[in-house]
Each structure stands twice: as structure tokens, then as C-alpha cells.
Design a protein around this motif. Structure first.
Motif, short mmCIF file in Angstrom:
data_model
loop_
_atom_site.label_atom_id
_atom_site.label_comp_id
_atom_site.label_asym_id
_atom_site.label_seq_id
_atom_site.Cartn_x
_atom_site.Cartn_y
_atom_site.Cartn_z
N ALA A 211 0.82 -1.21 0.00
CA ALA A 211 0.00 0.00 0.00
C ALA A 211 0.85 1.26 0.00
O ALA A 211 0.35 2.35 -0.30
CB ALA A 211 -0.93 0.00 1.21
N PHE A 212 2.14 1.15 0.35
CA PHE A 212 3.04 2.29 0.34
C PHE A 212 3.98 2.27 -0.86
O PHE A 212 4.93 3.05 -0.92
CB PHE A 212 3.87 2.30 1.63
N SER A 213 3.73 1.37 -1.81
CA SER A 213 4.62 1.23 -2.96
C SER A 213 4.33 2.27 -4.03
O SER A 213 3.24 2.86 -4.08
CB SER A 213 4.47 -0.18 -3.56
N ASN A 214 5.30 2.48 -4.92
CA ASN A 214 5.11 3.41 -6.03
C ASN A 214 3.93 3.00 -6.90
O ASN A 214 3.13 3.84 -7.33
CB ASN A 214 6.38 3.46 -6.89
N TYR A 215 3.81 1.71 -7.16
CA TYR A 215 2.76 1.21 -8.05
C TYR A 215 1.37 1.55 -7.52
O TYR A 215 0.49 1.97 -8.27
CB TYR A 215 2.91 -0.31 -8.21
N PHE A 216 1.16 1.36 -6.24
CA PHE A 216 -0.16 1.60 -5.65
C PHE A 216 -0.47 3.09 -5.55
O PHE A 216 -1.56 3.54 -5.89
CB PHE A 216 -0.23 0.95 -4.27
N LEU A 217 0.49 3.87 -5.08
CA LEU A 217 0.22 5.29 -4.81
C LEU A 217 0.02 6.11 -6.07
O LEU A 217 -0.66 7.15 -6.02
CB LEU A 217 1.39 5.88 -4.01
N LEU A 218 0.57 5.68 -7.21
CA LEU A 218 0.46 6.45 -8.45
C LEU A 218 -0.80 6.12 -9.24
O LEU A 218 -1.03 6.70 -10.30
CB LEU A 218 1.69 6.21 -9.33
N LYS A 219 -1.62 5.21 -8.73
CA LYS A 219 -2.85 4.85 -9.43
C LYS A 219 -4.03 5.63 -8.85
O LYS A 219 -4.36 5.51 -7.66
CB LYS A 219 -3.12 3.35 -9.30
N GLU A 220 -4.64 6.44 -9.71
CA GLU A 220 -5.86 7.18 -9.37
C GLU A 220 -5.69 7.91 -8.04
O GLU A 220 -4.78 8.70 -7.87
CB GLU A 220 -7.06 6.23 -9.38
#
Length: 398
Positions: A211-220
């Protein structure tokens, strides 16, 4: 080398060049390696999270690049110790230090797939991995429980990664702060974020570090989840752990830049392959063989054994014991990198941790050494008793 051999070698070399070119022209595959370091921009790095948080609180976040055991030796440190990684596993002594620090009124936050057996046993927690019965998907939909922080619609991490949740908690001591739902048609809600009062402080455990990863945070609008979660630590001095990380905070290899660039990497491989082929076909011996000359034999062990026998025959047990002690001190300096000139309480503590012996056993050994040094009339039994204790202490690493 005849004509046919040269043609075959040329075709083989052309094949190697073609394969290298095809491989180098392929797009880079996505790197899903867990990193969670503040500098990594790969999907499971924490660059976006760390930089966003740092920009909002530039004076409240400090990077800690040493183990907690070493850092928390300064008892004046206060704040929230923030751990983010795919696993965080404290040993016994380190966990005791961390929990003692928390009990003095501080906060501990850990987001990981694995919290270590020591911590889960201490807090009486059980974790489990979720595996869906349909298509084996494990894509959590994250939400918080607090009504002022809860989202109308859970935020989904749309990639299959380990799905850990708290299967068993002590509800009298733990407070549920967040959940992760799994499944599309009939989602199953599991606990993934809890809080535990510990002494005068608080422990927060979060089982979804992606939940703190780049992939998750950059989505919507997924960044809102991290913002809401960090509300529990607003205004605190943040101690960002940069030691327990799966990814590297810096690269020590001089080939890192070369191997991190696909065209340069394959050019490097092609040079190596060409050099190997040259050695195989052109590097044949063109001079007479060099005779083998046996090196002088090392007789140090036999010499030492002879000298020790002389000491024993002359019953110089005290002098032999002093040499044994001197060798043991040299062993501590070289093996554990500790200064033996001042045998104080800190020395015993450091040696106990590095040798994985209890501090009581460590002190008893040095009391026996001190007694042997002071007693000038040591007998055979005294020397062998001293040797037995020193050898027992060195048994694991010696």
C-alpha cells in the motif's frame, strides 16, 4: 584452421551476435522485486511515498541507517519508529530494546508480510495468507475502520502479491484500525491493520506493505489511503528505518551502471563471450610446459605443537594459560572487531550480542580469565579448565 572450420566458426559467431542484438532490443521486463527503499523507483519501491511525506514534514523525518539495537542505545530518542519492508524480524535482544523504548511513551509502526516469530509470539498474534478459491487471486481492497478516515469505496491493489492478514488477535488488547477485502463478487473482509497499547506507548502493525509502494500510490486516488493512515502519527517525530530493507540503499558494485543499462549489459556479455572463444581457439599453449614446483610446506602447526609440549613438560601452566588468553583476545579483536583494552560493561554487552552468548556467560568467562591472570601458581587442572571455557565460548564461530 581449414576453410570449413572457419565458415562454421563465423556462422556461430554471427548467431551469437544476432541473439545478443535480439535480446538487447527487447523491452525491459517490469521488476516486481520487493525493495521498499526510499530511493527505488521500481513498482515495489517507496520513492513516491517517502518523497511526498518528506516534502510535507522535512524537519520531522530522520533516516536511521543502523540497527534498532544500536540506535536505541540512546534512551533520549523519542517519536515513531517507522518500519516498511517485506519482512522485519527482530532478534531477542533487539526486540527487548524496541519494546522497552515503546513502553516509555513512543510509537512503533511496522508494515510487512512477516513480523518475525519473536514479535508475534510476544503480542500473541497469528497471521495467515489469503488464497482465493477463484483463479488464485490475492488483490486486496484496502480500507480503514475509523469513520472519519474510512473510504466510501475500498482502494484496490490490482496485482497479485502475498496477501497477509491477522487470523487471530487478542481483542481485549488490540484495536482493529483497517481491513483488506479479497474477492470480486463476494469479498471476504480480513483484518490487516491493528493497534496495541504497550506500556505508555503504542504498537501499530500493518500487513499490506504494498500500500506504500510506487505502483499503488500512483494509481488514481490511492495516495489517500497512505494520507489517512499517517493521520495516526501526525505531529510525531518520524524515525524512518533505512536498515531493514530488502532493496539496496546504495550500490557498491562498479558494474551496477553497466549492467543496469540493457545495451551496455549485452555489449559487456558479448566482450566476455568473445574473450572466452579467443582463449578456447587461439590461446593454446605455444611453449613447452613449465615444471611444477612444490611450494615449501608450512610447519607452523608442528612447531606450535612442539613448543606447547615443552611448556607442559616443564609444568609452566601459568605461562601457557597467559598465551591462551592473549590468543583469545586477538580472536575477539579480529573476529568481532571489539577493543579489548577496556573490559567494561559495554564491552561485555557488545561481545554478548555478536557472539550470541548470554551476558552472564560472557562475564563468567572473563571473571575466570581475570582470576587465572592474578593467580601465579596455576596448576594443570586450572589451565585445562580455562581452556575448556574459552574453547566452549568460541565453539560456534571459532
Amino acid at each position: 584452421m581449414n576453410r570449413t572450420y572457419k565458415i562454421a566458426f563465423g556462422l556461430f559467431l554471427l548467431l551469437i551476435i544476432s541473439l545478443a542484438w535480439l535480446e538487447s532490443s527487447e523491452p525491459d521486463p517490469i521488476n516486481w522485486t520487493p525493495s521498499f527503499t526510499a530511493k527505488d523507483k521500481i513498482p515495489l519501491g517507496a520513492f513516491v511515498f517517502y518523497e511526498s511525506w518528506k516534502s510535507q514534514q522535512p524537519d520531522n523525518i530522520a533516516d536511521i541507517r543502523v540497527p534498532p539495537y544500536e540506535f536505541l542505545s540512546d534512551t533520549t530518542v523519542q517519536g515513531t519508529y517507522f518500519f516498511l519492508n517485506n519482512y522485519v524480524d527482530f532478534d531477542d535482544n533487539e526486540l527487548d530494546n524496541v519494546l522497552a523504548w515503546v513502553s516509555r511513551g513512543n510509537k512503533l509502526f511496522i508494515s510487512a508480510y512477516n513480523f518475525g516469530e519473536n514479535l508475534t509470539d510476544t503480542l500473541k498474534l497469528e497471521t495467515a495468507s489469503f488464497i482465493s478459491s477463484d483463479e488464485f487471486k490475492s488483490r486486496p481492497q484496502l480500507n480503514l475502520v475509523n469513520s472519519s478516515l474510512k473510504f466510501e469505496k475500498p482502494l484496490e491493489f490490482d496485482h497479485d502479491l502475498p496477501a497477509l492478514f491477522f487470523q487471530k488477535i487478542d481483542t481485549t488488547n488490540n484495536l482493529v484500525l483497517g481491513t483488506a477485502s479479497f474477492g470480486g463478487t463476494d469479498p471476504e473482509e480480513k483484518i490487516n491493520f491493528i493497534k496495541r497499547e504497550f506500556g505508555n506507548g503504542e504498537i501499530y502493525l500493518h500487513s499490506t506493505p504494498q500500500a506504500f509502494s510506487n505502483y499503488f500510490l500512483l494509481k488514481e486516488e490511492n495516495y489517500k489511503y497512505a494520507e489517512a493512515l499517517l493521520a495516526y502519527f501526525a505531529g510525531n517525530n518520524i524515525l524512518w528505518d533505512a536498515y531493514y530493507k530488502s532493496g539496496k540503499s546504495f550500490y557498491s558494485s562498479p558494474l551496477y551502471i553497466l549492467l543496469n543499462n540493457r545495451p551496455l549489459k549485452w555489449a559487456y556479455y558479448f566482450v566476455l563471450i568473445s574473450a572466452i572463444l579467443f582463449v578456447l581457439f587461439e590461446g593454446k599453449r605455444k611453449q613447452r610446459s613449465i615444471p611444477v614446483v612444490d611450494p615449501p610446506m608450512n610447519k607452523s602447526y608442528e612447531f606450535t605443537e612442539t613448543v606447547s609440549q615443552l611448556y607442559l613438560e616443564q609444568k609452566k601452566f601459568h605461562e601457557l594459560g597467559l598465551k591462551k588468553i592473549a590468543l583469545f583476545m586477538e580472536y575477539i579483536r579480529t573476529e568481532y572487531r571489539l577493543d579489548t583494552s577496556d573490559l567494561n560493561e559495554q564491552f561485555y554487552k557488545d561481545l554478548s550480542v555478536k557472539s550470541e552468548k548470554s551476558i552472564e556467560d560472557t562475564k563468567k568467562l572473563f571473571e575466570r580469565i581475570s582470576y587465572f591472570q592474578d593467580e601465579k601458581r596455576n596448576e594443570r587442572d586450572d589451565f585445562f579448565e580455562l581452556s575448556k571455557h574459552i574453547n566452549s565460548f568460541k565453539k560456534k564461530h571459532g
